[in-house]
Design an enzyme around this catalytic site. Sequence first.
Site, PDB file in Angstrom:
ATOM      1  N   HIS A   1       0.843  -1.205   0.000  1.00 26.09           N
ATOM      2  CA  HIS A   1       0.000   0.000   0.000  1.00 26.09           C
ATOM      3  C   HIS A   1       0.878   1.255   0.000  1.00 26.09           C
ATOM      4  O   HIS A   1       0.664   2.179  -0.797  1.00 26.09           O
ATOM      5  CB  HIS A   1      -0.911   0.004   1.236  1.00 26.09           C
ATOM      6  CG  HIS A   1      -1.518   1.343   1.571  1.00 26.09           C
ATOM      7  ND1 HIS A   1      -2.554   1.890   0.849  1.00 26.09           N
ATOM      8  CD2 HIS A   1      -1.224   2.249   2.535  1.00 26.09           C
ATOM      9  CE1 HIS A   1      -2.869   3.077   1.361  1.00 26.09           C
ATOM     10  NE2 HIS A   1      -2.073   3.324   2.391  1.00 26.09           N
TER      11      HIS A   1
ATOM     12  N   ASP B   1       6.160  21.317 -26.607  1.00 21.85           N
ATOM     13  CA  ASP B   1       6.145  19.964 -26.025  1.00 21.85           C
ATOM     14  C   ASP B   1       7.222  19.918 -24.959  1.00 21.85           C
ATOM     15  O   ASP B   1       7.864  20.928 -24.672  1.00 21.85           O
ATOM     16  CB  ASP B   1       6.418  18.898 -27.113  1.00 21.85           C
ATOM     17  CG  ASP B   1       5.858  17.536 -26.704  1.00 21.85           C
ATOM     18  OD1 ASP B   1       6.136  17.095 -25.567  1.00 21.85           O
ATOM     19  OD2 ASP B   1       5.125  16.913 -27.501  1.00 21.85           O
TER      20      ASP B   1
ATOM     21  N   TRP C   1       7.174  -0.164   3.819  1.00 21.14           N
ATOM     22  CA  TRP C   1       7.697   0.501   2.606  1.00 21.14           C
ATOM     23  C   TRP C   1       9.077   1.070   2.870  1.00 21.14           C
ATOM     24  O   TRP C   1       9.821   1.352   1.947  1.00 21.14           O
ATOM     25  CB  TRP C   1       6.732   1.582   2.119  1.00 21.14           C
ATOM     26  CG  TRP C   1       6.889   2.924   2.764  1.00 21.14           C
ATOM     27  CD1 TRP C   1       6.367   3.308   3.958  1.00 21.14           C
ATOM     28  CD2 TRP C   1       7.618   4.050   2.249  1.00 21.14           C
ATOM     29  NE1 TRP C   1       6.730   4.609   4.225  1.00 21.14           N
ATOM     30  CE2 TRP C   1       7.490   5.091   3.196  1.00 21.14           C
ATOM     31  CE3 TRP C   1       8.360   4.302   1.085  1.00 21.14           C
ATOM     32  CZ2 TRP C   1       8.081   6.343   3.016  1.00 21.14           C
ATOM     33  CZ3 TRP C   1       8.951   5.553   0.924  1.00 21.14           C
ATOM     34  CH2 TRP C   1       8.803   6.548   1.880  1.00 21.14           C
TER      35      TRP C   1
ATOM     36  N   SER D   1      12.558   5.773 -13.926  1.00 20.27           N
ATOM     37  CA  SER D   1      11.448   6.523 -14.511  1.00 20.27           C
ATOM     38  C   SER D   1      11.388   7.933 -13.930  1.00 20.27           C
ATOM     39  O   SER D   1      11.251   8.920 -14.665  1.00 20.27           O
ATOM     40  CB  SER D   1      10.146   5.766 -14.267  1.00 20.27           C
ATOM     41  OG  SER D   1       9.043   6.624 -14.419  1.00 20.27           O
ATOM     42  N   SER D   2      11.495   8.029 -12.596  1.00 23.55           N
ATOM     43  CA  SER D   2      11.412   9.341 -11.951  1.00 23.55           C
ATOM     44  C   SER D   2      12.549  10.253 -12.388  1.00 23.55           C
ATOM     45  O   SER D   2      12.352  11.444 -12.619  1.00 23.55           O
ATOM     46  CB  SER D   2      11.495   9.197 -10.434  1.00 23.55           C
ATOM     47  OG  SER D   2      10.336   8.618  -9.953  1.00 23.55           O
TER      48      SER D   2
ATOM     49  N   HIS E   1      13.431  11.811   3.273  1.00 23.32           N
ATOM     50  CA  HIS E   1      12.880  13.103   3.648  1.00 23.32           C
ATOM     51  C   HIS E   1      12.686  14.057   2.479  1.00 23.32           C
ATOM     52  O   HIS E   1      11.594  14.574   2.297  1.00 23.32           O
ATOM     53  CB  HIS E   1      13.574  13.776   4.830  1.00 23.32           C
ATOM     54  CG  HIS E   1      12.619  14.777   5.396  1.00 23.32           C
ATOM     55  ND1 HIS E   1      11.570  14.409   6.200  1.00 23.32           N
ATOM     56  CD2 HIS E   1      12.427  16.084   5.120  1.00 23.32           C
ATOM     57  CE1 HIS E   1      10.809  15.457   6.425  1.00 23.32           C
ATOM     58  NE2 HIS E   1      11.301  16.489   5.787  1.00 23.32           N
TER      59      HIS E   1
ATOM     60  N   GLU F   1      12.089  13.136  -0.330  1.00 28.07           N
ATOM     61  CA  GLU F   1      10.970  12.495  -1.024  1.00 28.07           C
ATOM     62  C   GLU F   1       9.618  13.063  -0.572  1.00 28.07           C
ATOM     63  O   GLU F   1       8.723  13.274  -1.377  1.00 28.07           O
ATOM     64  CB  GLU F   1      11.014  10.978  -0.801  1.00 28.07           C
ATOM     65  CG  GLU F   1       9.780  10.206  -1.234  1.00 28.07           C
ATOM     66  CD  GLU F   1       9.573  10.167  -2.747  1.00 28.07           C
ATOM     67  OE1 GLU F   1      10.520  10.474  -3.491  1.00 28.07           O
ATOM     68  OE2 GLU F   1       8.448   9.848  -3.162  1.00 28.07           O
TER      69      GLU F   1
ATOM     70  N   TYR G   1       9.019  16.006   0.375  1.00 24.05           N
ATOM     71  CA  TYR G   1       8.853  17.326  -0.259  1.00 24.05           C
ATOM     72  C   TYR G   1       8.627  17.191  -1.746  1.00 24.05           C
ATOM     73  O   TYR G   1       7.955  18.022  -2.349  1.00 24.05           O
ATOM     74  CB  TYR G   1      10.030  18.243   0.085  1.00 24.05           C
ATOM     75  CG  TYR G   1       9.974  18.581   1.551  1.00 24.05           C
ATOM     76  CD1 TYR G   1       9.040  19.510   2.008  1.00 24.05           C
ATOM     77  CD2 TYR G   1      10.742  17.906   2.477  1.00 24.05           C
ATOM     78  CE1 TYR G   1       8.912  19.776   3.359  1.00 24.05           C
ATOM     79  CE2 TYR G   1      10.619  18.166   3.829  1.00 24.05           C
ATOM     80  CZ  TYR G   1       9.704  19.093   4.264  1.00 24.05           C
ATOM     81  OH  TYR G   1       9.555  19.334   5.595  1.00 24.05           O
TER      82      TYR G   1
ATOM     83  N   SER H   1      -1.165  27.500  -5.270  1.00 22.75           N
ATOM     84  CA  SER H   1      -0.813  28.891  -5.548  1.00 22.75           C
ATOM     85  C   SER H   1      -1.409  29.387  -6.865  1.00 22.75           C
ATOM     86  O   SER H   1      -1.329  30.579  -7.169  1.00 22.75           O
ATOM     87  CB  SER H   1       0.709  29.058  -5.583  1.00 22.75           C
ATOM     88  OG  SER H   1       1.258  28.644  -4.351  1.00 22.75           O
TER      89      SER H   1
ATOM     90  N   HIS I   1      15.362  13.018  11.712  1.00 20.25           N
ATOM     91  CA  HIS I   1      14.224  13.143  12.637  1.00 20.25           C
ATOM     92  C   HIS I   1      13.267  11.964  12.510  1.00 20.25           C
ATOM     93  O   HIS I   1      12.366  11.820  13.315  1.00 20.25           O
ATOM     94  CB  HIS I   1      13.491  14.485  12.476  1.00 20.25           C
ATOM     95  CG  HIS I   1      12.779  14.669  11.181  1.00 20.25           C
ATOM     96  ND1 HIS I   1      12.647  15.877  10.577  1.00 20.25           N
ATOM     97  CD2 HIS I   1      12.140  13.800  10.376  1.00 20.25           C
ATOM     98  CE1 HIS I   1      11.968  15.757   9.453  1.00 20.25           C
ATOM     99  NE2 HIS I   1      11.648  14.503   9.311  1.00 20.25           N
ATOM    100  N   HIS I   2      13.481  11.123  11.495  1.00 14.50           N
ATOM    101  CA  HIS I   2      12.714   9.872  11.401  1.00 14.50           C
ATOM    102  C   HIS I   2      13.329   8.794  12.286  1.00 14.50           C
ATOM    103  O   HIS I   2      12.799   7.694  12.371  1.00 14.50           O
ATOM    104  CB  HIS I   2      12.686   9.369   9.953  1.00 14.50           C
ATOM    105  CG  HIS I   2      12.027  10.311   8.998  1.00 14.50           C
ATOM    106  ND1 HIS I   2      10.697  10.219   8.679  1.00 14.50           N
ATOM    107  CD2 HIS I   2      12.499  11.371   8.314  1.00 14.50           C
ATOM    108  CE1 HIS I   2      10.387  11.185   7.822  1.00 14.50           C
ATOM    109  NE2 HIS I   2      11.459  11.898   7.591  1.00 14.50           N
TER     110      HIS I   2
ATOM    111  N   THR J   1       7.384  26.994   5.558  1.00 14.83           N
ATOM    112  CA  THR J   1       6.079  26.378   5.294  1.00 14.83           C
ATOM    113  C   THR J   1       4.971  27.287   5.803  1.00 14.83           C
ATOM    114  O   THR J   1       3.931  27.449   5.145  1.00 14.83           O
ATOM    115  CB  THR J   1       5.989  24.994   5.960  1.00 14.83           C
ATOM    116  OG1 THR J   1       7.199  24.291   5.714  1.00 14.83           O
ATOM    117  CG2 THR J   1       4.838  24.189   5.395  1.00 14.83           C
TER     118      THR J   1
ATOM    119  N   LYS K   1       4.182  30.080   3.422  1.00 17.56           N
ATOM    120  CA  LYS K   1       3.301  29.681   2.312  1.00 17.56           C
ATOM    121  C   LYS K   1       1.842  29.795   2.722  1.00 17.56           C
ATOM    122  O   LYS K   1       1.014  30.366   2.016  1.00 17.56           O
ATOM    123  CB  LYS K   1       3.599  28.248   1.893  1.00 17.56           C
ATOM    124  CG  LYS K   1       4.979  28.081   1.358  1.00 17.56           C
ATOM    125  CD  LYS K   1       4.991  27.068   0.242  1.00 17.56           C
ATOM    126  CE  LYS K   1       6.041  27.406  -0.769  1.00 17.56           C
ATOM    127  NZ  LYS K   1       5.580  27.717  -2.063  1.00 17.56           N
TER     128      LYS K   1
ATOM    129  N   ARG L   1       1.966   1.565  15.250  1.00 20.29           N
ATOM    130  CA  ARG L   1       1.565   1.367  13.861  1.00 20.29           C
ATOM    131  C   ARG L   1       2.002  -0.017  13.392  1.00 20.29           C
ATOM    132  O   ARG L   1       2.782  -0.687  14.068  1.00 20.29           O
ATOM    133  CB  ARG L   1       2.152   2.460  12.968  1.00 20.29           C
ATOM    134  CG  ARG L   1       3.658   2.486  12.950  1.00 20.29           C
ATOM    135  CD  ARG L   1       4.188   3.714  12.262  1.00 20.29           C
ATOM    136  NE  ARG L   1       4.087   3.595  10.820  1.00 20.29           N
ATOM    137  CZ  ARG L   1       4.966   4.152   9.957  1.00 20.29           C
ATOM    138  NH1 ARG L   1       5.975   4.852  10.415  1.00 20.29           N
ATOM    139  NH2 ARG L   1       4.819   4.009   8.666  1.00 20.29           N
TER     140      ARG L   1
END
Lengths: 376, 529
Positions: free
Chosen positions: B79, B108, B144, B172-173, B256, B258, B260, B271, B305-306, B331, B334, B453
């Site tokens: 998931h 294009d 994951w 791909s990314s 991390h 990722e 963002y 925006s 921090h993870h 943040t 924004k 979790r």
Amino acid sequence: MGKGVLTAICATLASSVAVAERSDINLRKGVTDISEQVYGLHMTIFYICVVIGVLVFGAMLYAMIFHRKSKGAKPANFHESVKVEVAWTIVPFLILVGMAVPAAKTLIAMEDTTEADVTILVTGSQWKWHYKYMDHEVDYFSLLATQQEQITNKFDKGENYLLEVDRPLVIPTGQKVRFLITSDDVIHSWWVPDFAIKKDANPGFINEAWTKVNEPGLYRGQCAELCGKDHGFMPVVVIAKEPAEYERWIAEQEQKQLKAKEKEQKMLAMNMEMEELMDVGKQVYQSACAACHMPNGEGLPGVFPALKGSDVALNDMPKHIDVVVNGVPGTAMQAFAKQLSLKELAAVITYERNAWGNDTGETVQAKDVNALITGN
Amino acid sequence: MSSVADDLHHDEHHDHKPAGIMRWLLTTNHKDIGTLYLWFAFIMFLVGGAMAMVIRAELFQPGLQIVEPNFFNQMTTVHGLIMVFGAVMPAFTGLANWMVPLMIGAPDMALPRMNNWSFWILPGAFLILLSSLFLEGGGPNFGWTFYAPLSTTFSNDSTALFVFSVHIMGISSIMGAINVIVTIFNMRAPGMTWMKMPMFVWTWLITAFLLIAVMPVLAGAVTMVLTDKYFGTSFFDAAGGGDPVMFQHIFWFFGHPEVYIMILPAFGIISHIVPTFSRKRLFGYSSMVYATASIALLSFIVWAHHMFTTGMPLFAEMFFMFATMLISVPTGVKVFNWVATMWRGSISYEMPMMFALAFIVLFTIGGFSGLMLAITPVDFQYHDTYFVVAHFHYVLVTGAVFSIMAAVYYWLPKWCGKMYDVTLAKWHFWCSMISVNLLFFPMHFVGLAGMPRRIPDYALQFADFNKWISIGGFAFGLSQLIFLALVIKASRKIGEPATAQVWDGAEGLEWEVPSPAPYHTFETPPEVK
């Protein structure tokens, strides 16, 4: 090993001591000075968020209601303001500095594990905890005590469903207890919310944490790091006793472990009957082996091998004993020499060689297991 | 020079596209590829959502009812992988493909063939990942985040397929990101200087740099898992001189930035939408650009921090706590800017605006819990509980996913030339809005109360909330079928015809081409003043 008696004693003790206060919707204050500080920080940062939220969402709501096109609002023309933008960069920054200072203070106190009165080695493995008192000859495993039938919904679930163990950790109150935390296999995490301790158990490395519990009581926690199939089934239970009571308890445990060892030596001369071996073996199998190899001995194909009909369980007895006693390095198969007594090892191996149609008819005796361990 | 212009003009009337499936397989058209990405993301969103339904069904009440713990772990793992790499990231890439050329006045993407390739390797990657679920022993079951040694010594052989599929997703990314950067650097219409670029283009440009910086790190991490498991290396095994915690440092150095990658394009979308429906220019455009860039830079120095509970030195814990708290400053800027844009505007509540407003409120709630999680001593209590699950679903579902839905409502009339079905849209919004909060808000409570979790079964005190969470989950899942119906309807060209402008307050080059946007646009670059 007198596990049953011990569980009964613990259960009586548990009912007589205070159970820590807990909330269904918020963090708990816990029972240590540190955990109360942590709770205080939690509530402070929460209220800061609430105030900022009320201001921001309030302004937004005001605009949404009063600056609507349908009310005939005409758009203003401004689209920048250095003053305002500098202000809402600086002000949050200052709030954060105000928050960072007390947080740093608490953190420094939490990480100071020096001058401990008691040191306990906590070792996680799939899926149980092992506690070893470094200053005494006492060590034991602590396993989930909830019956399998409760988990599979055959029996009603008890009050402490999934949060109960056969042998809780016992620590003294009012003394600084240091935990050395490590793992035998994957990463686990030893978590007792009432102490505000959550520390990863990393294989091959030792982490430190400490607590000083103010009140006697019984405190429950769980493994907090995904550690495989039964991650949800390895709780932590800690009982805090008055120092005098703790001293009595630890002396008693030392005596018991000594006696058990002596008894074990005597056992070596005796042979057990097949029936008794199978009875004991079945019990041991259910608590120590069934999580992976499944109660029916069929394992989980592709994950955990089957014992039913396996070559090792049917033919190669020395290898069978070796695998159970020493484990298989580099796999999930643990070494059970330290977890089970000689009698239990002999019984469970006999059980595996004679259950589910593995009809070898062979018995394994404590002395056979001992021979392998001592190399004779 | 004039003959080139003639050729281009000639093309406008003959699209040169094969019919049927070959059109889609061979296409190098940014709009076609954008459409492919968006449909792929939607399908993956439904597949990953179905897995979430399995998870919520098992957690509906205490005890094991529906699935085995091992399968439960496969569901949480796949998931997560599908939603991150299969749904959110391809959806943003799809939006970039459609909108970046239209917004900067380019005909294009700069590298159209690579564009085709970067999309068409994706279905293969996910086919490999999904097929691993049917192997003996099942698919990946280590979360994951695939922490070693659970993913190395203690995993089954489907790990090789997992590693291979993550490699392909990464390639791909990276190709998608290179394409975005090259396009934005080289193909902006004359007069479109850097500080005149639309916010969506800015945020995607910065996102693309993040992708190029960190996807190779992920590739490195999975490769080390592969060699540890199959080739006897010991990167993450203390017995051989490695360190399992080093895995986490490498993973989160990718992980991390990722997060963002999954939220910066959302900032861009919001925006655009907020000014359009407030009929007022975006407040503080340049501070928005600087805030985005600061968030991106800071994202590289907060990864640990993870990992506060892994037993880092005190100094490291302090450093990562302060750096993480710092991220809330840009943040916050924004969010303040969006509210200031609305202030004294002339606001109307079409569906893109509804989703954008929901985004601002709910993403900010996710931001608040993020700020709480930054406080190291308290994080020890929050870490690996449902509080974290609540936090990242608020920023990813009501954040990233809501922004994608807002974007679809905003630009669908441009893509299809038809207005979406307003009744269906209202149903979709309100059902989603109510159910998503029922789904994720109580997770804060059970998390604080102590529910870890990634567990298939839980203590009785969590039973009531989990029932409501599951009901919210099923309702949110079903609500997305309304969205599916709405999108199918619009793409089959059913509905009110849309004008080129579509929204009266909308500004930007994409609104200067007709609706639906022709197959080829801006063959002659527009002039930006």
